[in-house]
Design an enzyme around this catalytic site. Structure first.
Site, PDB file in Angstrom:
ATOM      1  N   LYS A  75       0.849  -1.204   0.000  1.00 52.28           N
ATOM      2  CA  LYS A  75       0.000   0.000   0.000  1.00 52.28           C
ATOM      3  C   LYS A  75       0.880   1.247   0.000  1.00 52.28           C
ATOM      4  O   LYS A  75       2.086   1.170   0.292  1.00 52.28           O
ATOM      5  CB  LYS A  75      -0.913  -0.024   1.229  1.00 52.28           C
ATOM      6  N   TYR A  85      16.902  28.051  13.280  1.00 51.75           N
ATOM      7  CA  TYR A  85      15.743  28.747  13.859  1.00 51.75           C
ATOM      8  C   TYR A  85      15.702  28.620  15.375  1.00 51.75           C
ATOM      9  O   TYR A  85      15.976  27.551  15.933  1.00 51.75           O
ATOM     10  CB  TYR A  85      14.449  28.205  13.261  1.00 51.75           C
TER      11      TYR A  85
HETATM   12  C1  LIG Z   1      -0.531  -2.438   6.453  1.00 52.47           C
HETATM   13  C2  LIG Z   1      -1.155  -3.727   6.792  1.00 52.47           C
HETATM   14  C3  LIG Z   1      -0.364  -4.882   6.971  1.00 52.47           C
HETATM   15  C4  LIG Z   1       1.140  -4.856   6.927  1.00 52.47           C
HETATM   16  O1  LIG Z   1       1.656  -4.492   8.177  1.00 52.47           O
HETATM   17  P1  LIG Z   1       3.231  -4.388   8.411  1.00 52.47           P
HETATM   18  O2  LIG Z   1       3.337  -4.031   9.850  1.00 52.47           O
HETATM   19  O3  LIG Z   1       3.727  -3.303   7.521  1.00 52.47           O
HETATM   20  O4  LIG Z   1       3.823  -5.707   8.082  1.00 52.47           O
HETATM   21  C5  LIG Z   1      -1.020  -6.082   7.214  1.00 52.47           C
HETATM   22  N1  LIG Z   1      -2.368  -6.147   7.279  1.00 52.47           N
HETATM   23  C6  LIG Z   1      -3.149  -5.068   7.118  1.00 52.47           C
HETATM   24  C7  LIG Z   1      -4.617  -5.203   7.186  1.00 52.47           C
HETATM   25  C8  LIG Z   1      -2.569  -3.818   6.875  1.00 52.47           C
HETATM   26  O5  LIG Z   1      -3.352  -2.747   6.716  1.00 52.47           O
END
Ligand SMILES: *Cc1c(COP(=O)(O)O)cnc(C)c1O
Length: 353
Positions: A37, A247
């Site tokens: 994703k 800053y």
């Molecule tokens: C993002 C996600 C994962 C992956 O999790 P990681 O900690 O990056 O391995 C697995 N399952 C779902 C439903 C997710 O949304």
């Protein structure tokens, strides 16, 4: 003419190595769903898929646009991990042969309307209380609609990265109690990266692994960061004891110092709250952030670095300097650091070696 730019370099051979290491931890019968994703956690989805497609059994994404793009380049299973939110999206999902998560009654109504129960993953709430059916609501759906349907039961752990957190056992127990009430050929899936590493025996039929592929899991040194974030030094200057840098004058020189200014700031995606002392690499030596991160530049202490000059590269993380260091020293997480790098940083995707 090429203009000066910071660079995010992506090394796919590291992604492949990380996948192999993760696959070695799970049961041979478990399938490996690569979670890619958010543009493969910032690693360029289309290129990553091209380079890992032979190693994985499927992919998980959240946005339907990513799933459509992905379907053009892979024949493997694609799971839309938060399902669809309209009939139109349901139809697009079917055309693209996507598996769908169903996480609440609203989504199940879309399934019922279309009377198509193929390739569904039902998400159960076992304690995270974010998404997913509670047990009785799901059993009700199961009794009425799913007795003769092949589907996958899934849940998501809230604290898989903390092995001793009691919520893990509680979630496993709730999941397993529910699955006992179902037809034994129902497939099961719990494990994200933390679960694969801390509870590999819970790999069931599908693991859903994201951050581990990209080497951003804290507490495992086998998995390597696959990206290098680097930026050129554009100025070097000497300052005297008592001078302040950046800053609000946050950083105060306790000695005479040499300060380098690097061409990367929070507009490039480096968090604004990065602390003084955070380690970056210059010419294979450690330098430290000194002064607040500005929109366009970072100031670093290069007092002890030999031959540091304009044009040298400052590396914020790399395969040899884990992204987890920057994350954990600054109250951040690798996931967030990976996905926040902005488009004005030039991405260079290396050839596989
Ligand atoms: C993002 C996600 C994962 C992956 O999790 P990681 O900690 O990056 O391995 C697995 N399952 C779902 C439903 C997710 O949304």
């Amino acid at each position: 003419m090429t203009s000066l730019s910071s660079i995010l370099e992506i090394d796919p051979s590291i992604l492949r190595n990380n996948i192999q290491k993760l696959k070695n931890k799970i049961k041979p019968s478990s399938n490996f769903l690569a979670v890619i994703k958010s543009d493969a956690y910032g690693h360029i989805l289309s290129k990553v898929v091209h380079d890992i497609d032979d190693l994985v059994d499927g992919y998980g994404v959240v946005r339907i646009d990513e799933a459509i793009e992905l379907r053009k380049i892979s024949k493997k299973k694609i799971l839309l991990m938060q399902g669809v939110y309209s009939n139109d999206d349901f139809k697009i999902a079917k055309i693209n042969n996507l598996d769908l998560v169903v996480h609440n009654q609203h989504q199940f109504n879309i399934i019922k309307t279309n009377n198509d129960y193929k390739d569904l993953w039902f998400k159960i709430n076992t304690g995270m209380n974010r998404l997913g059916f509670d047990k009785d609501d799901f059993l009700n759906i199961y009794e009425n609609y799913l007795r003769d349907v092949r589907f996958t039961l899934m849940t998501h752990l809230a604290a898989s990265n903390i092995k001793e957190d009691p919520s893990n056992e509680k979630q496993f127990l709730r999941f397993e109690e529910l699955s006992k009430k179902l037809n034994p050929d129902v497939q099961k899936s719990i494990a994200n990266t933390g679960c694969v590493l801390n509870f590999p025996e819970k790999s069931f039929d599908w693991v859903r692994v994201g951050i581990g592929i990209f080497g951003g899991y804290i507490g495992n040194d086998e998995l390597q960061t696959a990206i290098t974030l680097k930026s050129p030094i554009i100025n070097v200057k000497e300052i005297a004891t008592g001078e302040r840098v950046g800053y609000d004058g946050r950083a105060v020189a306790k000695n005479d110092m040499k300060i380098a200014t690097v061409y990367l700031g929070y507009a490039d995606g480096l968090p604004q709250h990065v602390k003084d002392g955070s380690i970056v690499m210059v010419n294979n030596q450690e330098a430290k952030v000194f002064g607040k991160v500005s929109m366009d530049v970072t100031t670093i202490d290069v007092t002890n670095i030999q031959d540091c000059s304009i044009g040298d590269w400052c590396e914020y993380f790399s395969p040899n300097h884990s992204i987890n260091n920057l994350a954990s020293n600054n109250g951040s997480i690798s996931y967030d650091l990976m996905i926040r790098i902005k488009s004005r940083v030039k991405r260079i995707y290396k050839n596989i070696n």
